[in-house]
Scaffold this motif. Structure first.
Motif, PDB file in Angstrom:
ATOM      1  N   ASP A 125       0.868  -1.180   0.000  1.00 57.81           N
ATOM      2  CA  ASP A 125       0.000   0.000   0.000  1.00 57.81           C
ATOM      3  C   ASP A 125       0.906   1.231   0.000  1.00 57.81           C
ATOM      4  O   ASP A 125       1.503   1.584   1.017  1.00 57.81           O
ATOM      5  CB  ASP A 125      -0.900  -0.018   1.233  1.00 57.81           C
ATOM      6  CG  ASP A 125      -1.880   1.151   1.275  1.00 57.81           C
ATOM      7  OD1 ASP A 125      -1.712   2.116   0.508  1.00 57.81           O
ATOM      8  OD2 ASP A 125      -2.818   1.087   2.086  1.00 57.81           O
ATOM      9  N   ARG A 126       1.043   1.874  -1.146  1.00 50.60           N
ATOM     10  CA  ARG A 126       1.973   3.000  -1.291  1.00 50.60           C
ATOM     11  C   ARG A 126       1.608   4.165  -0.376  1.00 50.60           C
ATOM     12  O   ARG A 126       2.479   4.779   0.235  1.00 50.60           O
ATOM     13  CB  ARG A 126       1.989   3.493  -2.733  1.00 50.60           C
ATOM     14  CG  ARG A 126       2.617   2.548  -3.692  1.00 50.60           C
ATOM     15  CD  ARG A 126       2.630   3.163  -5.067  1.00 50.60           C
ATOM     16  NE  ARG A 126       3.000   2.165  -6.052  1.00 50.60           N
ATOM     17  CZ  ARG A 126       2.891   2.333  -7.339  1.00 50.60           C
ATOM     18  NH1 ARG A 126       2.416   3.451  -7.813  1.00 50.60           N
ATOM     19  NH2 ARG A 126       3.251   1.383  -8.181  1.00 50.60           N
ATOM     20  N   GLU A 127       0.313   4.497  -0.290  1.00 54.49           N
ATOM     21  CA  GLU A 127      -0.106   5.636   0.521  1.00 54.49           C
ATOM     22  C   GLU A 127       0.245   5.417   1.989  1.00 54.49           C
ATOM     23  O   GLU A 127       0.746   6.308   2.659  1.00 54.49           O
ATOM     24  CB  GLU A 127      -1.596   5.891   0.346  1.00 54.49           C
ATOM     25  CG  GLU A 127      -1.944   6.380  -1.051  1.00 54.49           C
ATOM     26  CD  GLU A 127      -3.431   6.570  -1.256  1.00 54.49           C
ATOM     27  OE1 GLU A 127      -4.209   6.313  -0.301  1.00 54.49           O
ATOM     28  OE2 GLU A 127      -3.827   6.970  -2.356  1.00 54.49           O
ATOM     29  N   ARG A 128       0.000   4.220   2.493  1.00 53.80           N
ATOM     30  CA  ARG A 128       0.309   3.921   3.890  1.00 53.80           C
ATOM     31  C   ARG A 128       1.824   3.898   4.112  1.00 53.80           C
ATOM     32  O   ARG A 128       2.311   4.397   5.113  1.00 53.80           O
ATOM     33  CB  ARG A 128      -0.297   2.574   4.286  1.00 53.80           C
ATOM     34  CG  ARG A 128      -0.010   2.182   5.698  1.00 53.80           C
ATOM     35  CD  ARG A 128      -0.739   3.092   6.674  1.00 53.80           C
ATOM     36  NE  ARG A 128      -0.356   2.740   8.015  1.00 53.80           N
ATOM     37  CZ  ARG A 128      -0.116   3.601   8.970  1.00 53.80           C
ATOM     38  NH1 ARG A 128      -0.259   4.884   8.746  1.00 53.80           N
ATOM     39  NH2 ARG A 128       0.250   3.203  10.158  1.00 53.80           N
ATOM     40  N   GLU A 135       4.049   5.637   2.521  1.00 51.13           N
ATOM     41  CA  GLU A 135       4.515   7.020   2.528  1.00 51.13           C
ATOM     42  C   GLU A 135       4.226   7.691   3.867  1.00 51.13           C
ATOM     43  O   GLU A 135       5.052   8.424   4.399  1.00 51.13           O
ATOM     44  CB  GLU A 135       3.867   7.807   1.389  1.00 51.13           C
ATOM     45  CG  GLU A 135       4.383   7.408   0.016  1.00 51.13           C
ATOM     46  CD  GLU A 135       3.609   8.064  -1.116  1.00 51.13           C
ATOM     47  OE1 GLU A 135       2.668   8.836  -0.836  1.00 51.13           O
ATOM     48  OE2 GLU A 135       3.935   7.796  -2.274  1.00 51.13           O
ATOM     49  N   LYS A 136       3.040   7.423   4.441  1.00 51.72           N
ATOM     50  CA  LYS A 136       2.687   8.007   5.737  1.00 51.72           C
ATOM     51  C   LYS A 136       3.612   7.502   6.839  1.00 51.72           C
ATOM     52  O   LYS A 136       4.053   8.270   7.692  1.00 51.72           O
ATOM     53  CB  LYS A 136       1.232   7.679   6.089  1.00 51.72           C
ATOM     54  CG  LYS A 136       0.224   8.447   5.282  1.00 51.72           C
ATOM     55  CD  LYS A 136      -1.183   8.072   5.680  1.00 51.72           C
ATOM     56  CE  LYS A 136      -2.210   8.759   4.802  1.00 51.72           C
ATOM     57  NZ  LYS A 136      -3.577   8.357   5.118  1.00 51.72           N
ATOM     58  N   VAL A 137       3.905   6.211   6.821  1.00 54.10           N
ATOM     59  CA  VAL A 137       4.795   5.628   7.824  1.00 54.10           C
ATOM     60  C   VAL A 137       6.198   6.217   7.692  1.00 54.10           C
ATOM     61  O   VAL A 137       6.835   6.554   8.692  1.00 54.10           O
ATOM     62  CB  VAL A 137       4.840   4.087   7.705  1.00 54.10           C
ATOM     63  CG1 VAL A 137       5.940   3.488   8.547  1.00 54.10           C
ATOM     64  CG2 VAL A 137       3.481   3.490   8.088  1.00 54.10           C
ATOM     65  N   GLU A 143       6.973   9.169   6.568  1.00 53.91           N
ATOM     66  CA  GLU A 143       6.938  10.553   7.030  1.00 53.91           C
ATOM     67  C   GLU A 143       6.946  10.638   8.554  1.00 53.91           C
ATOM     68  O   GLU A 143       7.509  11.571   9.122  1.00 53.91           O
ATOM     69  CB  GLU A 143       5.695  11.277   6.493  1.00 53.91           C
ATOM     70  CG  GLU A 143       5.737  11.529   5.012  1.00 53.91           C
ATOM     71  CD  GLU A 143       4.433  12.112   4.482  1.00 53.91           C
ATOM     72  OE1 GLU A 143       3.481  12.304   5.280  1.00 53.91           O
ATOM     73  OE2 GLU A 143       4.355  12.372   3.282  1.00 53.91           O
ATOM     74  N   GLU A 144       6.337   9.653   9.216  1.00 52.57           N
ATOM     75  CA  GLU A 144       6.255   9.656  10.674  1.00 52.57           C
ATOM     76  C   GLU A 144       7.609   9.376  11.315  1.00 52.57           C
ATOM     77  O   GLU A 144       7.838   9.743  12.457  1.00 52.57           O
ATOM     78  CB  GLU A 144       5.235   8.626  11.146  1.00 52.57           C
ATOM     79  CG  GLU A 144       3.816   8.974  10.767  1.00 52.57           C
ATOM     80  CD  GLU A 144       2.809   7.884  11.069  1.00 52.57           C
ATOM     81  OE1 GLU A 144       3.222   6.810  11.565  1.00 52.57           O
ATOM     82  OE2 GLU A 144       1.617   8.090  10.803  1.00 52.57           O
TER      83      GLU A 144
END
Length: 45
Positions: free
Chosen positions: A34-37, A39-41, A43-44
């Motif tokens: 899951d690319r969106e998830r 990317e969020k991880v 960034e965190e």
């Protein structure tokens, strides 16, 4: 008269489609990322 209707369209040749997941075969297993998830991880961190 009832029936099934479908609309078939051909996208423009310059249309970019962004898929939310990347899927590949690796060692006989299907890997889904899951690319969106991801990317969020990233960034965190």
């Amino acid at each position: 008269m009832p029936g099934i209707y479908a609309i078939i369209v051909k996208p423009r040749s310059d249309l970019e489609i962004k898929y939310p997941c990347k899927v590949r075969m690796e060692d006989g297993a299907i890997i889904v990322i899951d690319r969106e998830r991801a990317e969020k991880v990233a960034e965190e961190k």
